[in-house]
Design an enzyme around this catalytic site. Structure first.
Site, PDB file in Angstrom:
ATOM      1  N   GLN A  78       0.839  -1.193   0.000  1.00  0.00           N
ATOM      2  CA  GLN A  78       0.000   0.000   0.000  1.00  0.00           C
ATOM      3  C   GLN A  78       0.875   1.245   0.000  1.00  0.00           C
ATOM      4  O   GLN A  78       1.241   1.766   1.048  1.00  0.00           O
ATOM      5  CB  GLN A  78      -0.953   0.003   1.205  1.00  0.00           C
ATOM      6  CG  GLN A  78      -1.962   1.111   1.088  1.00  0.00           C
ATOM      7  CD  GLN A  78      -3.083   0.995   2.097  1.00  0.00           C
ATOM      8  OE1 GLN A  78      -3.215   0.034   2.821  1.00  0.00           O
ATOM      9  NE2 GLN A  78      -3.894   2.025   2.139  1.00  0.00           N
ATOM     10  N   PHE A  79       1.175   1.737  -1.207  1.00  0.00           N
ATOM     11  CA  PHE A  79       2.047   2.903  -1.332  1.00  0.00           C
ATOM     12  C   PHE A  79       1.427   4.144  -0.712  1.00  0.00           C
ATOM     13  O   PHE A  79       2.140   5.083  -0.355  1.00  0.00           O
ATOM     14  CB  PHE A  79       2.420   3.158  -2.799  1.00  0.00           C
ATOM     15  CG  PHE A  79       1.344   3.781  -3.622  1.00  0.00           C
ATOM     16  CD1 PHE A  79       1.268   5.150  -3.772  1.00  0.00           C
ATOM     17  CD2 PHE A  79       0.376   2.990  -4.242  1.00  0.00           C
ATOM     18  CE1 PHE A  79       0.279   5.738  -4.541  1.00  0.00           C
ATOM     19  CE2 PHE A  79      -0.616   3.561  -5.009  1.00  0.00           C
ATOM     20  CZ  PHE A  79      -0.670   4.939  -5.152  1.00  0.00           C
ATOM     21  N   THR A  80       0.119   4.168  -0.519  1.00  0.00           N
ATOM     22  CA  THR A  80      -0.525   5.355   0.048  1.00  0.00           C
ATOM     23  C   THR A  80      -0.121   5.594   1.499  1.00  0.00           C
ATOM     24  O   THR A  80      -0.316   6.697   2.013  1.00  0.00           O
ATOM     25  CB  THR A  80      -2.063   5.274  -0.067  1.00  0.00           C
ATOM     26  OG1 THR A  80      -2.530   4.119   0.627  1.00  0.00           O
ATOM     27  CG2 THR A  80      -2.495   5.228  -1.523  1.00  0.00           C
TER      28      THR A  80
END
Length: 154
Positions: A78-80
């Site tokens: 989850q790059f967010t």
């Protein structure tokens, strides 16, 4: 490297309505790889997570690790989690590692966890995923390797 850990009674991740990873009791880990992360951060985080005592013993005290309860890990990229929201109203993701390096470290992290825990499931890196979970407690912990490197009194 950043990880959001959620203690779950079950969790699954689907891509295009097909389950690609699923666990019963254990931890759902949302993993964000930041620019500059290395193999050392993967090692540090895997070691910490697999030893964390987040599960209840017979006296209902959080004295048990994942291995103590025979639990599984579901790891979802989850790059967010690398978002920078300090300026304006649109998150910036410039702190995230480039996709090729992020994928390599995500897979390394999972491999390191497999050396420590019997069941490790994964999402699909870069895919649009649907995550289903039942957070037990709720019990959610945020870990950041930058913070873990600092002395406790800071």
């Amino acid at each position: 490297m950043r990880a959001l850990l959620q203690r779950v009674t079950h969790a699954s991740v689907s891509v295009e309505n097909k389950i690609v990873g699923e666990i019963a009791d254990g931890l759902l880990i949302l993993l964000g790889v930041t620019a500059g992360d290395t193999d050392a951060e993967c090692e540090m985080l895997a070691e910490k997570i697999c030893k964390l005592r987040m599960f209840a013993d017979e006296n209902d005290k959080t004295n048990c690790s994942l291995n103590d309860i025979g639990g599984g890990l579901l790891i979802v990229s989850q790059f967010t989690l690398c978002a920078d929201c300090r300026k304006g109203t649109r998150p910036s993701f410039s702190n995230a590692a480039p996709p090729d390096e992020a994928k390599r470290l995500y897979e390394l992290f999972a491999d390191l966890c497999r050396q420590r825990v019997a069941q490790v499931e994964m999402g699909e890196f870069g895919a649009h995923m649907q995550v289903d979970l039942c957070n037990q407690g709720p019990f959610t912990i945020w870990l950041d390797t930058d913070t873990l490197k600092k002395p406790r009194n800071q």
